[in-house]
Structure formats: structure tokens, C-alpha cells
Design an enzyme around this catalytic site. Sequence first.
Site, PDB file in Angstrom:
ATOM      1  N   GLY A 182     -14.264  21.723 -32.797  1.00  0.00           N
ATOM      2  CA  GLY A 182     -15.383  22.641 -32.605  1.00  0.00           C
ATOM      3  C   GLY A 182     -14.854  24.054 -32.711  1.00  0.00           C
ATOM      4  O   GLY A 182     -13.841  24.299 -33.365  1.00  0.00           O
ATOM      5  N   CYS A 218     -14.046  28.599 -35.654  1.00  0.00           N
ATOM      6  CA  CYS A 218     -13.349  28.655 -36.944  1.00  0.00           C
ATOM      7  C   CYS A 218     -13.490  27.405 -37.794  1.00  0.00           C
ATOM      8  O   CYS A 218     -14.011  27.466 -38.910  1.00  0.00           O
ATOM      9  CB  CYS A 218     -11.866  28.940 -36.717  1.00  0.00           C
ATOM     10  SG  CYS A 218     -11.589  30.626 -36.168  1.00  0.00           S
ATOM     11  N   LYS A 253     -12.648  23.864 -26.231  1.00  0.00           N
ATOM     12  CA  LYS A 253     -11.281  23.423 -25.926  1.00  0.00           C
ATOM     13  C   LYS A 253     -10.852  24.137 -24.650  1.00  0.00           C
ATOM     14  O   LYS A 253     -11.562  25.052 -24.196  1.00  0.00           O
ATOM     15  CB  LYS A 253     -10.346  23.717 -27.100  1.00  0.00           C
ATOM     16  CG  LYS A 253     -10.141  25.195 -27.384  1.00  0.00           C
ATOM     17  CD  LYS A 253      -9.071  25.375 -28.430  1.00  0.00           C
ATOM     18  CE  LYS A 253      -8.406  26.719 -28.276  1.00  0.00           C
ATOM     19  NZ  LYS A 253      -7.292  26.913 -29.177  1.00  0.00           N
ATOM     20  N   ALA A 257      -6.794  12.320 -31.445  1.00  0.00           N
ATOM     21  CA  ALA A 257      -8.129  11.803 -31.756  1.00  0.00           C
ATOM     22  C   ALA A 257      -9.065  12.093 -30.599  1.00  0.00           C
ATOM     23  O   ALA A 257      -8.632  12.297 -29.469  1.00  0.00           O
ATOM     24  CB  ALA A 257      -8.034  10.310 -32.004  1.00  0.00           C
ATOM     25  N   LEU A 303      -2.970  15.685 -34.346  1.00  0.00           N
ATOM     26  CA  LEU A 303      -3.256  14.255 -34.502  1.00  0.00           C
ATOM     27  C   LEU A 303      -3.854  13.696 -33.213  1.00  0.00           C
ATOM     28  O   LEU A 303      -3.718  12.511 -32.932  1.00  0.00           O
ATOM     29  CB  LEU A 303      -1.976  13.492 -34.873  1.00  0.00           C
ATOM     30  CG  LEU A 303      -1.448  13.698 -36.304  1.00  0.00           C
ATOM     31  CD1 LEU A 303      -0.184  12.882 -36.539  1.00  0.00           C
ATOM     32  CD2 LEU A 303      -2.506  13.324 -37.352  1.00  0.00           C
TER      33      LEU A 303
HETATM   34  C1  UDX Z   1      -8.128  27.476 -35.097  1.00  0.00           C
HETATM   35  C2  UDX Z   1      -6.767  27.568 -35.815  1.00  0.00           C
HETATM   36  O1  UDX Z   1      -5.812  26.752 -35.129  1.00  0.00           O
HETATM   37  C3  UDX Z   1      -6.288  29.010 -35.897  1.00  0.00           C
HETATM   38  O2  UDX Z   1      -5.089  29.070 -36.655  1.00  0.00           O
HETATM   39  C4  UDX Z   1      -7.367  29.854 -36.568  1.00  0.00           C
HETATM   40  O3  UDX Z   1      -7.000  31.201 -36.624  1.00  0.00           O
HETATM   41  C5  UDX Z   1      -8.687  29.699 -35.838  1.00  0.00           C
HETATM   42  O4  UDX Z   1      -9.049  28.321 -35.757  1.00  0.00           O
HETATM   43  P1  UDX Z   1      -8.987  27.500 -32.569  1.00  0.00           P
HETATM   44  O5  UDX Z   1     -10.346  27.248 -33.149  1.00  0.00           O
HETATM   45  O6  UDX Z   1      -8.840  28.553 -31.532  1.00  0.00           O
HETATM   46  O7  UDX Z   1      -7.938  27.890 -33.744  1.00  0.00           O
HETATM   47  O8  UDX Z   1      -8.498  26.154 -31.903  1.00  0.00           O
HETATM   48  P2  UDX Z   1      -7.477  24.961 -32.214  1.00  0.00           P
HETATM   49  O9  UDX Z   1      -6.534  24.871 -31.090  1.00  0.00           O
HETATM   50  O10 UDX Z   1      -6.906  25.037 -33.561  1.00  0.00           O
HETATM   51  O11 UDX Z   1      -8.472  23.717 -32.110  1.00  0.00           O
HETATM   52  C6  UDX Z   1      -9.611  23.610 -32.957  1.00  0.00           C
HETATM   53  C7  UDX Z   1     -10.438  22.407 -32.589  1.00  0.00           C
HETATM   54  O12 UDX Z   1      -9.775  21.214 -32.997  1.00  0.00           O
HETATM   55  C8  UDX Z   1     -10.721  22.238 -31.104  1.00  0.00           C
HETATM   56  O13 UDX Z   1     -12.050  21.823 -30.949  1.00  0.00           O
HETATM   57  C9  UDX Z   1      -9.778  21.138 -30.669  1.00  0.00           C
HETATM   58  O14 UDX Z   1     -10.269  20.402 -29.567  1.00  0.00           O
HETATM   59  C10 UDX Z   1      -9.729  20.292 -31.928  1.00  0.00           C
HETATM   60  N1  UDX Z   1      -8.497  19.506 -32.061  1.00  0.00           N
HETATM   61  C11 UDX Z   1      -7.300  20.138 -32.229  1.00  0.00           C
HETATM   62  C12 UDX Z   1      -8.569  18.121 -32.069  1.00  0.00           C
HETATM   63  O15 UDX Z   1      -9.646  17.526 -31.940  1.00  0.00           O
HETATM   64  N2  UDX Z   1      -7.410  17.411 -32.240  1.00  0.00           N
HETATM   65  C13 UDX Z   1      -6.208  18.016 -32.412  1.00  0.00           C
HETATM   66  O16 UDX Z   1      -5.211  17.294 -32.567  1.00  0.00           O
HETATM   67  C14 UDX Z   1      -6.148  19.422 -32.393  1.00  0.00           C
END
Ligand code: UDX
Length: 445
Positions: A265, A268, A328, A260, A258
Site C-alpha cells: 500500500g 508510492c 505499514k 507475504a 519477500l
Molecule cells: C517505497 C520504496 O521502498 C521507496 O524506495 C520509495 O521511495 C517509496 O516507496 P514506502 O512506500 O515508504 O517506500 O514503503 P516500503 O517499506 O517500501 O513498503 C511498501 C509497501 O510494501 C508496504 O505496504 C509494505 O507493507 C509492503 N511490503 C513491503 C510487503 O508487503 N512485503 C514486503 O516484503 C515489503
Amino acid sequence: MNSHNENKLRVSVFGAGYVGLVTAACLAERGHHVTAVDKHQDVIAMLSDGVIHIYEPGLQELISSNLDAGRLRFTDDAAEALTGADIVFICVGTPTKRDGSPDLSQVEEVARTIAVTCTHRVLVVEKSTVPVKTASWIKRTFNLFSSEPDLYEIASNPEFLREGSALSDFMHPDRIVIGVESEWAEQKLRQLYADIEATVLVTDVKTAEIIKHASNSFLAMKISFINMIADLCDKTGADISLVATGMGLDKRIGESFLNAGLGYGGSCFPKDVNAFINIAERHGVDFSLLSETARINDHRIDVILEKIYNALWVAKDKTIAILGLAFKPDTDDIRHAPSISLIERLLGEEARLHLYDPKAATRVAALYPESPSVKYFETPYQALTGAHLVVVVTEWQEIVTLDLDRSRKLMATPVMVDGRNVFDPTTVRLAGFQYYGMGTSDEPE
Ligand code: UDX
């Protein structure tokens, strides 16, 4: 370290990319005998020397120690990798095609290789993220190319690894999903994961395939949802962080995912959401909820640019420091990183960019080499020097713990646009900055 015993299996991992390497190294660490195979000879040569081509905390060390212990090896020879294997993991890439559907040619190639090479009973496990019913296609490939297709059984065991914490996610997962067609396959996979404590959910193969896409799409939807609430907070003066806390305290919603900001990106979420939309379409299911999820995410870049233009009026000839380039923290991955669209758009406005990232700068420099408009720096403070505005794009530790006094003094004009809401607006404003967050309401009049 674990010593070899009869409960340990011989595992082949096809694909020495991100998922394949983590799977191979972690299974070797758990005492299994693992051979990872990849057709890129240069990558295999490096890996055999213990040098890895991606950044993931702890992975280099884990690979080196398991190479030394003789439980892990790398080869470009599929036949060698398949010799004596109990389980074969398919961990090759499934990139997105132009129409949004996943390109499964590498999965098909592995299936064909197994069909023409493997002459003993083996369990073939999909770990790459694949559309539901891929297992049926793999089976058809076995039938087409092998004289003994019944030797192979197919299972699905999706991975849920996050970049940056992949090793700990592998060793301490929330759940292990096993999609199987027989008791034999279930027992093999249970044996493989015997040393890993987690809830094991056993399903049929199609259900396991859907669980992976459904999980990632749901998390992406959660992020787009909170980003829309952030926009509403911006317009109304409410505080997105507290809204998210208030929602997350409800156990049915949960506090994670959650945050924002600039949106999701990486390799996945964007790919999996598009693939799931495509899968639904092909089966005649209207999943426009997910199309909106993707559209909202794509729009995040416009939201932050509006804040930048609102602060600077004109970006032309202004120096903008971008802190964080990876999609990230704790990774050097820049796939679908918002930094890339931001750089592109700001260069279009003829801004001068000061870029900083502890791990991903080299990858971005391959796309945007140093020039009078683009400069790379070793520290965030160097990047801030002379800048008219700083945009926080990735919440690396060295960025969220910036010394604000020092930063203000270095900047030409102290303006911060916090694309991840990692700073406390009041603290930043007290330090003498103009501060713009994503849903924290803008600078007071
Ligand atoms: C994700 C899934 O979490 C994982 O289970 C799957 O196997 C592969 O894809 P990952 O892409 O490594 O993993 O990163 P994750 O930590 O999940 O974050 C994904 C994206 O969402 C990032 O760009 C992160 O900045 C964004 N994000 C995450 C948000 O913008 N807000 C959040 O609250 C959480």
C-alpha cells in the site's frame, strides 16, 4: 552540526509534503541553506513554528534544530525562495488521474513559476516521481514562459525514501542517481551530496527518470510474486516463510521484499505501478507483467476476507479487532492501506469493528467516525476485549509483541488472522488460538 562554508549550496525545495520536507531538513542538516516553499499558507505557518503535519520519526526534531540554526526556512513566496538559489528541487505531488496516468499539473506550475520568476542561472532538479520525458516538457515550459530559458538546466535525482525510515534512507542511501545533461550539473549535485557516502550513478536525465519507476515497480512485483507463492503454500500445506528464506538466500534474488501478506500500500507503489503501466502503454510497450502485479495486489483483500469468513462463518454481529491501520509501521499514512478496504468490506457484512493503531487512528476516524459498529481504542488489549477474531494488519512493534495469554483471555473467541505473518503459528496455537496466516497453511484438522 555542520557550520556554513563555501562548499555549501543555497537550495530551494518546492513542495513541503513528505518528500520535500525530508529533503529540505536533511540537506539543511548537511549544512546547506534551504528554503522550502509551499503554496499552502497554513502549512507554512505551522512549519515556521517547527510544527509538522505528518508523522515521520525524527523529522520534527530535525526541522526544529535546523530552523534554530538558521539553515532552514519556510515560505509561501516562490520569488523569495528562488532568490540566490543554486539548486531548485521539484518535490510537489504527482497524484494519479482516473486513467492511471500521473497528474503533472503541480510540476508544470512550478516550472512556470521558475520561468517567470527566476532571473539567474539555476539547476532545476526533479525529485518528485515523474514519467520518463517529463524533463523535456519542463524545458518546453521554460521556453514558452521565460525570455531567458537558457538560464535553467534540468536534472533528475529520484528519491528512494521509505516512510518510517526516511531520514536514515536519505543520509545513508544505497545509491544516489543523478541524471544530468552537463558536467556543470553533475558537479553541482556531487557538491550537494558530498557529505553523504554512497555510490553515485550518473546517467542522462531520461534514464534517471526510468530508474525510479523501474525500481518501485520491480519491488512491487516481488511482493506480488511472493503473495502468489503464499496462496500456493496455503493450498498445499507448505510454509511461505521458509520458502521465502530459501529463495532469499540466493544472492541473485535477495531476502528483502519477500514478506507475504496483505500486499503493498502507501503513497508510492500503487501509484508508481499504475503510472509505469500507463507510460509503457503510451509508448506502445506491452507491460502486462505489471498489470498482473497490480491485479494480484488488489486481490489480497479477498484472500484475507476468505480466511475471516472461513474462521467465523458469518461476520454479521461478530466483533472483529483490527490491529494496525497505517499502510505499514512507523507512519500515520493510510493511503492505499489495506485496513481501509477491510473496514469497508466488513462493515458491508454488518460486523462490529474494534480498531487500534498507535498513530493512524485519527486519520481513519476522519473516514469512519465512532459509531455503534466502529470503535477506536488506545491499546491493542482494549481493542481485543470481547472480540471474536483479531486481524493483524500492520506490524507495529506493540502489535508483534502482544502478550498472547493476556490477549486470549480478553477475547470472546480466540481466533487470529495474521495478515503479515508476524506471529509464529505454533506459538500462537499453543497459546490457545485458532491461527490463520497468509501462506502458512490453515488450522490443522
Ligand atoms: C517505497 C520504496 O521502498 C521507496 O524506495 C520509495 O521511495 C517509496 O516507496 P514506502 O512506500 O515508504 O517506500 O514503503 P516500503 O517499506 O517500501 O513498503 C511498501 C509497501 O510494501 C508496504 O505496504 C509494505 O507493507 C509492503 N511490503 C513491503 C510487503 O508487503 N512485503 C514486503 O516484503 C515489503
